[in-house]
Design an enzyme around this catalytic site. Structure first.
Site, PDB file in Angstrom:
ATOM      1  N   LYS A  16       0.815  -1.213   0.000  1.00  0.00           N
ATOM      2  CA  LYS A  16       0.000   0.000   0.000  1.00  0.00           C
ATOM      3  C   LYS A  16       0.852   1.268   0.000  1.00  0.00           C
ATOM      4  O   LYS A  16       0.439   2.268  -0.574  1.00  0.00           O
ATOM      5  CB  LYS A  16      -1.040  -0.004   1.118  1.00  0.00           C
ATOM      6  CG  LYS A  16      -0.518   0.058   2.531  1.00  0.00           C
ATOM      7  CD  LYS A  16      -1.713  -0.021   3.466  1.00  0.00           C
ATOM      8  CE  LYS A  16      -1.341   0.099   4.937  1.00  0.00           C
ATOM      9  NZ  LYS A  16      -0.013  -0.300   5.377  1.00  0.00           N
ATOM     10  N   ARG A  88      -5.736   3.180  11.593  1.00  0.00           N
ATOM     11  CA  ARG A  88      -5.384   1.789  11.866  1.00  0.00           C
ATOM     12  C   ARG A  88      -6.466   1.103  12.687  1.00  0.00           C
ATOM     13  O   ARG A  88      -6.435  -0.104  12.853  1.00  0.00           O
ATOM     14  CB  ARG A  88      -4.088   1.709  12.692  1.00  0.00           C
ATOM     15  CG  ARG A  88      -2.811   1.980  11.941  1.00  0.00           C
ATOM     16  CD  ARG A  88      -2.376   0.760  11.157  1.00  0.00           C
ATOM     17  NE  ARG A  88      -0.976   0.398  11.294  1.00  0.00           N
ATOM     18  CZ  ARG A  88       0.031   0.931  10.631  1.00  0.00           C
ATOM     19  NH1 ARG A  88      -0.155   1.934   9.817  1.00  0.00           N
ATOM     20  NH2 ARG A  88       1.263   0.480  10.798  1.00  0.00           N
ATOM     21  N   ARG A 122      12.146  -6.799   2.434  1.00  0.00           N
ATOM     22  CA  ARG A 122      12.153  -5.337   2.264  1.00  0.00           C
ATOM     23  C   ARG A 122      13.495  -4.754   2.719  1.00  0.00           C
ATOM     24  O   ARG A 122      14.047  -5.150   3.731  1.00  0.00           O
ATOM     25  CB  ARG A 122      11.014  -4.737   3.085  1.00  0.00           C
ATOM     26  CG  ARG A 122      10.925  -3.238   2.965  1.00  0.00           C
ATOM     27  CD  ARG A 122       9.545  -2.731   3.247  1.00  0.00           C
ATOM     28  NE  ARG A 122       9.127  -2.893   4.622  1.00  0.00           N
ATOM     29  CZ  ARG A 122       7.932  -2.501   5.066  1.00  0.00           C
ATOM     30  NH1 ARG A 122       7.062  -1.953   4.239  1.00  0.00           N
ATOM     31  NH2 ARG A 122       7.618  -2.671   6.338  1.00  0.00           N
ATOM     32  N   ARG A 155      14.393  -2.395   8.075  1.00  0.00           N
ATOM     33  CA  ARG A 155      13.728  -1.666   9.150  1.00  0.00           C
ATOM     34  C   ARG A 155      13.834  -2.490  10.426  1.00  0.00           C
ATOM     35  O   ARG A 155      13.747  -3.709  10.377  1.00  0.00           O
ATOM     36  CB  ARG A 155      12.251  -1.454   8.802  1.00  0.00           C
ATOM     37  CG  ARG A 155      12.019  -0.205   8.007  1.00  0.00           C
ATOM     38  CD  ARG A 155      10.601  -0.104   7.501  1.00  0.00           C
ATOM     39  NE  ARG A 155       9.569  -0.344   8.501  1.00  0.00           N
ATOM     40  CZ  ARG A 155       8.280  -0.070   8.294  1.00  0.00           C
ATOM     41  NH1 ARG A 155       7.878   0.430   7.152  1.00  0.00           N
ATOM     42  NH2 ARG A 155       7.385  -0.317   9.233  1.00  0.00           N
ATOM     43  N   ARG A 166       3.210  -7.530  14.541  1.00  0.00           N
ATOM     44  CA  ARG A 166       2.494  -6.460  13.836  1.00  0.00           C
ATOM     45  C   ARG A 166       1.262  -7.007  13.128  1.00  0.00           C
ATOM     46  O   ARG A 166       0.220  -6.365  13.109  1.00  0.00           O
ATOM     47  CB  ARG A 166       3.421  -5.779  12.820  1.00  0.00           C
ATOM     48  CG  ARG A 166       4.385  -4.811  13.487  1.00  0.00           C
ATOM     49  CD  ARG A 166       5.608  -4.535  12.627  1.00  0.00           C
ATOM     50  NE  ARG A 166       5.325  -3.831  11.411  1.00  0.00           N
ATOM     51  CZ  ARG A 166       6.090  -3.930  10.308  1.00  0.00           C
ATOM     52  NH1 ARG A 166       7.143  -4.731  10.291  1.00  0.00           N
ATOM     53  NH2 ARG A 166       5.801  -3.234   9.256  1.00  0.00           N
TER      54      ARG A 166
HETATM   55  P1  AMP Z   1       4.163   1.444   8.912  1.00  0.00           P
HETATM   56  O1  AMP Z   1       5.296   2.117   8.226  1.00  0.00           O
HETATM   57  O2  AMP Z   1       2.810   1.951   8.424  1.00  0.00           O
HETATM   58  O3  AMP Z   1       4.248  -0.062   8.888  1.00  0.00           O
HETATM   59  O4  AMP Z   1       4.221   1.890  10.459  1.00  0.00           O
HETATM   60  C1  AMP Z   1       5.343   1.562  11.271  1.00  0.00           C
HETATM   61  C2  AMP Z   1       4.980   1.676  12.739  1.00  0.00           C
HETATM   62  O5  AMP Z   1       4.558   3.012  13.048  1.00  0.00           O
HETATM   63  C3  AMP Z   1       3.800   0.799  13.153  1.00  0.00           C
HETATM   64  O6  AMP Z   1       4.224  -0.508  13.462  1.00  0.00           O
HETATM   65  C4  AMP Z   1       3.281   1.558  14.382  1.00  0.00           C
HETATM   66  O7  AMP Z   1       4.095   1.314  15.504  1.00  0.00           O
HETATM   67  C5  AMP Z   1       3.473   3.008  13.981  1.00  0.00           C
HETATM   68  N1  AMP Z   1       2.279   3.569  13.307  1.00  0.00           N
HETATM   69  C6  AMP Z   1       2.164   3.933  11.989  1.00  0.00           C
HETATM   70  N2  AMP Z   1       0.931   4.401  11.729  1.00  0.00           N
HETATM   71  C7  AMP Z   1       0.247   4.338  12.903  1.00  0.00           C
HETATM   72  C8  AMP Z   1      -1.083   4.662  13.296  1.00  0.00           C
HETATM   73  N3  AMP Z   1      -1.975   5.151  12.429  1.00  0.00           N
HETATM   74  N4  AMP Z   1      -1.424   4.470  14.595  1.00  0.00           N
HETATM   75  C9  AMP Z   1      -0.545   3.994  15.482  1.00  0.00           C
HETATM   76  N5  AMP Z   1       0.706   3.641  15.185  1.00  0.00           N
HETATM   77  C10 AMP Z   1       1.109   3.816  13.912  1.00  0.00           C
END
Ligand code: AMP
Length: 209
Positions: A16, A88, A122, A155, A166
């Site tokens: 996404k 989320r 990744r 990451r 996750r």
């Molecule tokens: P992502 O890059 O979208 O996979 O986000 C990486 C990390 O950031 C996630 O595992 C969460 O810890 C935090 N995170 C990102 N977006 C949100 C959100 N909308 N609400 C809470 N935590 C978030």
């Protein structure tokens, strides 16, 4: 006119983020990724970043209010955006609804084994931030960025244990109610995320018509 206020839902690794960048560019609207915003706060060692890092490293969600404050002013009063990684959960969707309408919610669907396979492959450039995938969009050299020759890294939350956490804790529990939230508002469209980037992109564009 097609949808311009768009949210993307889907598991980590569903592509996404990649689709968000392309869709935002083709619509001429900002791409807003809460993950990217949070990682930049962490990198800059801000108070918010220090608070967020504790959750991110464990694969937990950062508290709703912290993330909401970060994005509210970016979407309020605007006519277009592609939100990637927010909302989320239903609480976050309600906060978003209190500041803007959403024209379309695209749900990228992918099964668990494929998610783990993709995330493990990744890689991110430690200098310019460009994202690669050793399976679907590999760099010319596995260790270096094609653009700036920075070292490619994983990451810290792309390790198998944190990936599993996750998916199970953040995603599986929250996605059902979130999908129903947008279905009830008639803006939900399901996208099969198993295809290659181009195929998924075409499906996403069609879903915005
Ligand atoms: P992502 O890059 O979208 O996979 O986000 C990486 C990390 O950031 C996630 O595992 C969460 O810890 C935090 N995170 C990102 N977006 C949100 C959100 N909308 N609400 C809470 N935590 C978030």
């Amino acid at each position: 006119m097609g949808a311009r206020r768009i949210v993307l839902l889907g598991p980590p690794g569903s592509g996404k983020g990649t689709q968000a960048v392309r869709l935002a560019a083709s619509l001429g609207v900002p791409h807003i990724s809460t993950g990217d915003l949070l990682r930049s706060e962490v990198q800059n060692r801000t108070a918010l970043g220090r608070e967020a890092q504790r959750f991110m490293d464990r694969g937990e969600l950062v508290p709703d209010q912290v993330v909401a404050e970060m994005i509210k002013h970016r979407v309020q009063g605007t006519t277009g955006f592609v939100l990637d990684g927010f909302p989320r959960n239903v609480k976050q969707a309600q906060i978003l609804e209190s500041v803007t309408e959403v024209d379309r919610a695209l749900h990228f669907r992918l099964d668990r084994d494929e998610i783990v396979r993709r995330l493990s492959a990744r890689r991110v450039c430690s200098q310019c931030g460009r994202v690669y995938n050793l399976l679907s969009s590999p760099p010319k050299n596995d260790a270096l960025c094609d653009l700036c020759h920075g070292a490619l890294t994983q990451r810290t939350d792309d390790t198998p244990e944190v990936i599993a956490h996750r998916i199970d804790v953040q995603y599986a529990r929250e996605i059902g109610p979130l999908v129903e939230f947008y279905r009830a508002r008639s803006v939900l469209r399901e996208i099969d995320a198993r295809g290659d980037i181009e195929t998924v992109y075409r499906a996403a564009c069609k879903a915005l018509e």
